[in-house]
Design a protein around this motif. Structure first.
Motif, PDB file in Angstrom:
ATOM      1  N   VAL A 166       1.423   7.747   3.199  1.00 42.99           N
ATOM      2  CA  VAL A 166       2.733   7.665   4.072  1.00 42.99           C
ATOM      3  C   VAL A 166       3.865   7.131   3.357  1.00 42.99           C
ATOM      4  O   VAL A 166       3.857   5.874   2.609  1.00 42.99           O
ATOM      5  CB  VAL A 166       2.650   6.992   5.452  1.00 42.99           C
ATOM      6  CG1 VAL A 166       3.880   6.486   6.005  1.00 42.99           C
ATOM      7  CG2 VAL A 166       1.800   7.964   6.334  1.00 42.99           C
ATOM      8  N   PRO A 167       5.243   7.569   3.089  1.00 44.94           N
ATOM      9  CA  PRO A 167       6.183   7.005   2.412  1.00 44.94           C
ATOM     10  C   PRO A 167       6.568   5.603   2.599  1.00 44.94           C
ATOM     11  O   PRO A 167       6.550   5.239   3.916  1.00 44.94           O
ATOM     12  CB  PRO A 167       7.354   7.946   2.554  1.00 44.94           C
ATOM     13  CG  PRO A 167       6.999   9.069   3.158  1.00 44.94           C
ATOM     14  CD  PRO A 167       5.577   8.546   3.622  1.00 44.94           C
ATOM     15  N   ALA A 168       6.602   4.705   1.630  1.00 44.91           N
ATOM     16  CA  ALA A 168       7.288   3.308   1.996  1.00 44.91           C
ATOM     17  C   ALA A 168       8.032   2.873   0.895  1.00 44.91           C
ATOM     18  O   ALA A 168       7.933   3.209  -0.330  1.00 44.91           O
ATOM     19  CB  ALA A 168       6.020   2.380   1.958  1.00 44.91           C
ATOM     20  N   SER A 169       9.238   2.377   1.425  1.00 42.93           N
ATOM     21  CA  SER A 169      10.386   1.836   0.685  1.00 42.93           C
ATOM     22  C   SER A 169      10.144   0.400  -0.186  1.00 42.93           C
ATOM     23  O   SER A 169       9.235  -0.248   0.358  1.00 42.93           O
ATOM     24  CB  SER A 169      11.811   1.730   1.216  1.00 42.93           C
ATOM     25  OG  SER A 169      11.506   0.592   1.998  1.00 42.93           O
ATOM     26  N   GLU A 223      10.393  -2.255   2.272  1.00 39.46           N
ATOM     27  CA  GLU A 223       9.633  -2.277   3.513  1.00 39.46           C
ATOM     28  C   GLU A 223       8.494  -3.006   2.601  1.00 39.46           C
ATOM     29  O   GLU A 223       7.588  -3.973   3.272  1.00 39.46           O
ATOM     30  CB  GLU A 223       9.158  -1.082   3.768  1.00 39.46           C
ATOM     31  CG  GLU A 223      10.241  -0.231   4.873  1.00 39.46           C
ATOM     32  CD  GLU A 223       9.810   0.875   5.323  1.00 39.46           C
ATOM     33  OE1 GLU A 223      10.122   1.235   6.499  1.00 39.46           O
ATOM     34  OE2 GLU A 223       9.088   1.797   4.467  1.00 39.46           O
ATOM     35  N   ILE A 224       7.978  -2.616   1.533  1.00 42.32           N
ATOM     36  CA  ILE A 224       6.826  -3.109   1.078  1.00 42.32           C
ATOM     37  C   ILE A 224       7.026  -4.645   0.646  1.00 42.32           C
ATOM     38  O   ILE A 224       6.342  -5.572   1.055  1.00 42.32           O
ATOM     39  CB  ILE A 224       6.267  -2.712  -0.298  1.00 42.32           C
ATOM     40  CG1 ILE A 224       5.805  -1.411  -0.078  1.00 42.32           C
ATOM     41  CG2 ILE A 224       5.431  -3.391  -1.130  1.00 42.32           C
ATOM     42  CD1 ILE A 224       5.431  -0.353  -1.189  1.00 42.32           C
ATOM     43  N   THR A 254      11.343   5.130  -2.954  1.00 37.71           N
ATOM     44  CA  THR A 254       9.851   5.258  -2.367  1.00 37.71           C
ATOM     45  C   THR A 254       8.955   4.592  -3.395  1.00 37.71           C
ATOM     46  O   THR A 254       9.148   5.059  -4.579  1.00 37.71           O
ATOM     47  CB  THR A 254       9.697   6.662  -1.969  1.00 37.71           C
ATOM     48  OG1 THR A 254      10.722   7.096  -1.236  1.00 37.71           O
ATOM     49  CG2 THR A 254       8.410   6.630  -1.002  1.00 37.71           C
ATOM     50  N   GLU A 293       7.421   7.205  -5.729  1.00 41.48           N
ATOM     51  CA  GLU A 293       8.362   7.389  -6.807  1.00 41.48           C
ATOM     52  C   GLU A 293       8.474   6.560  -8.015  1.00 41.48           C
ATOM     53  O   GLU A 293       9.007   7.124  -9.048  1.00 41.48           O
ATOM     54  CB  GLU A 293       9.592   7.920  -6.399  1.00 41.48           C
ATOM     55  CG  GLU A 293       9.695   8.906  -5.320  1.00 41.48           C
ATOM     56  CD  GLU A 293      11.046   8.910  -4.638  1.00 41.48           C
ATOM     57  OE1 GLU A 293      11.409   9.658  -3.678  1.00 41.48           O
ATOM     58  OE2 GLU A 293      12.067   7.985  -5.136  1.00 41.48           O
TER      59      GLU A 293
END
Lengths: 268, 220
Positions: free
Chosen positions: B81-84, B87-88, B123, B126
């Motif tokens: 699931v994408p996480a920026s 956010e991390i 993300t 990426e």
């Protein structure tokens, strides 16, 4: 389409089914955002089969299927989640074993007891089967799921992407695992009547799988999954009503179409 | 001396197999310890025991730091699931009773320290290997301003990225962080830290890096 929606909303049982469906769709989409990254996509499938087996036992003993299936599914969900966190356990195999065993037990009990229950309705769902109790239960589950994701989204996210880090900063991961397990089991048991034991788990998987084709972060994924899930459910129900086809199958196929479209959009 | 970590007679078992046996050592504030040893010698287990993720069979661990900043191996992060990046890194501020403004300030400072402020909306999946490591280190320094516990942070990095990453760690160490790092890189060209703990069962060692290097040369 809009005419069909207006027409079908005149019936009480349709209103009940749609409100229940949307409540389940919202909860399932939110829960999917934490289940899928933890490689427990098939958890819903396993739990629905447990619920099916428990319902079969309940019916053959003249008990309430809902009140029997719910604790059984919650217990199975907690056990699977607990073992899945254990290093030596293959959670996918555990879910598959639970799923097949529960389905086999359910089918055998129905066969032996000579019960005349409509197996198709349990396996594939029926919007006619949604009761007032299901409606209330689904609204409670949705309220709890949405509240948890509003208040604890960041902690749920921390646990989802890196359980060890979450433990290292003293987040009570066992508590959140328990809440997620109970919510998952509740969604599956309540949604099983409308969508069927074989298809309810798709609501946990499809909306998130569609959303992640174009979202950039976890917050966007939570919101997009919920919106996609509600739209697909409404379209699926409408098609089911219009063409007198099984509601569960229609909802799953609309979700599949959305997933394909999102993939095409991503490739363009 | 300001002791930040004290381990006494630590024994850790896993499935009835002894992974770490009777280990004792102490670290003072500002130390930079590299934990080395062959595969299966208990390096990651030691870190997890310090973090409280693994229960020891016997022995004691006293951590004087109020907070710990853990950096797992990069491939332990789920990126389905994408996480920026924000956010991390933000997860490092959880459970610290910080206000929203303080959280934002802490996140911005960590990203700036590691020179990845421009990546904050990116993300995680990426990012390049080096950028991912920096994002995870940013999360660790957001979680603690005292003690960093790093599990093979230079894995999957090319030589140049490794040197850059180690330079960053040295800067953090100079700014006051105590660092415990599991590493396979005991290349003399890029030795970092002032202390070494070797968990090699045939060559256990705890002491100054210079002393360890001298001992290795002598053995050869």
């Amino acid at each position: 389409m809009i005419t069909s929606i207006i027409e079908m909303l005149q019936y009480d049982f349709i209103q009940r089914a749609i409100i229940t469906g949307i409540a389940i769709a919202i909860s399932a989409a939110l829960l999917g955002t934490t289940i899928i990254p933890r490689r427990q996509s098939m958890l819903g499938d396993g739990l629905s089969h447990v619920a099916f087996g428990a319902s079969a036992i309940a019916i053959s003993l003249s008990f309430s299927p809902l009140y029997t299936a719910l604790p059984c599914a919650i217990a199975a969900s907690i056990i699977i989640t607990k073992f899945a966190n254990h290093k030596n356990t293959n959670s996918e195999s555990l879910i598959a074993i639970t799923s097949a065993s529960a389905l086999a037990i359910g089918t055998l009990i129905i066969s032996i007891s000579g019960s005349n229950i409509d197996l198709n309705a349990y396996l594939f769902g029926s919007i006619l089967a949604v009761s007032q109790i299901d409606l209330i239960a689904s609204l409670i589950v949705a309220l709890v799921a949405v509240t948890c994701f509003i208040i604890f989204r960041k902690k749920i996210f921390a646990i989802t992407i890196d359980n060890n880090f979450a433990k290292s900063i003293k987040i009570n991961t066992d508590f959140y695992d328990l809440v997620i397990s109970i919510l998952c089991a509740s969604i599956v048991v309540i949604g099983m009547k409308a969508l069927g034991a074989l298809l309810i788990s798709s609501l946990l998987i499809f909306p998130v799988s569609t959303a992640i084709q174009f979202t950039k972060n976890f917050r966007q994924t939570c919101i997009a999954s919920t919106v996609i899930s509600c739209i697909c459910l409404t379209i699926g129900f409408t098609l089911s009503y219009t063409y007198s086809t099984p509601s569960g199958a229609c909802i799953v196929l609309v979700n599949l179409a959305a997933f394909i479209l999102a993939n095409v959009y991503r490739k363009i | 001396m300001n002791k930040i970590l004290s381990i006494k007679q630590l024994t850790v078992e896993y499935d009835s197999t002894t992974i770490i046996s009777n280990l004792s050592f102490e670290l003072t504030k500002g130390d930079f310890l590299c934990v080395v040893g062959p595969n299966g010698s208990g390096k990651s287990t030691l870190l997890k025991t310090i973090l409280g993720l693994v229960k020891p069979k016997s022995g004691t661990i006293n951590v004087a730091a109020k907070t710990l900043g853990y950096m797992p191996q990069e491939n332990k992060i789920s990126d389905i699931v994408p996480a920026s990046v924000t956010e991390i890194v933000e997860t490092g501020t959880l459970n610290q009773n910080l206000s929203r403004a303080e959280q934002k300030k802490r996140i911005a400072a960590s990203l700036k320290t590691l020179g990845i402020s421009k990546l904050r909306q990116k993300t995680f999946s990426e990012l390049s290997g080096g950028q991912r490591q920096k994002a995870l280190l940013a999360r660790a320094i957001t979680a603690s301003n005292e003690l960093l516990i790093l599990d093979e942070p230079s894995n999957n990095l090319d030589h140049r990225s490794k040197l850059s990453f180690y330079a960053t760690l040295s800067r953090l160490n100079e700014s006051g962080y105590t660092i415990i790092m599991v590493t396979h890189d005991l290349d003399h060209d890029n030795l970092v830290g002032n202390m070494i703990l070797s968990l090699d069962p045939s060559n256990r060692f705890f002491g100054a890096t210079a002393e360890y290097v001298e001992r290795i040369h002598h053995d050869h």
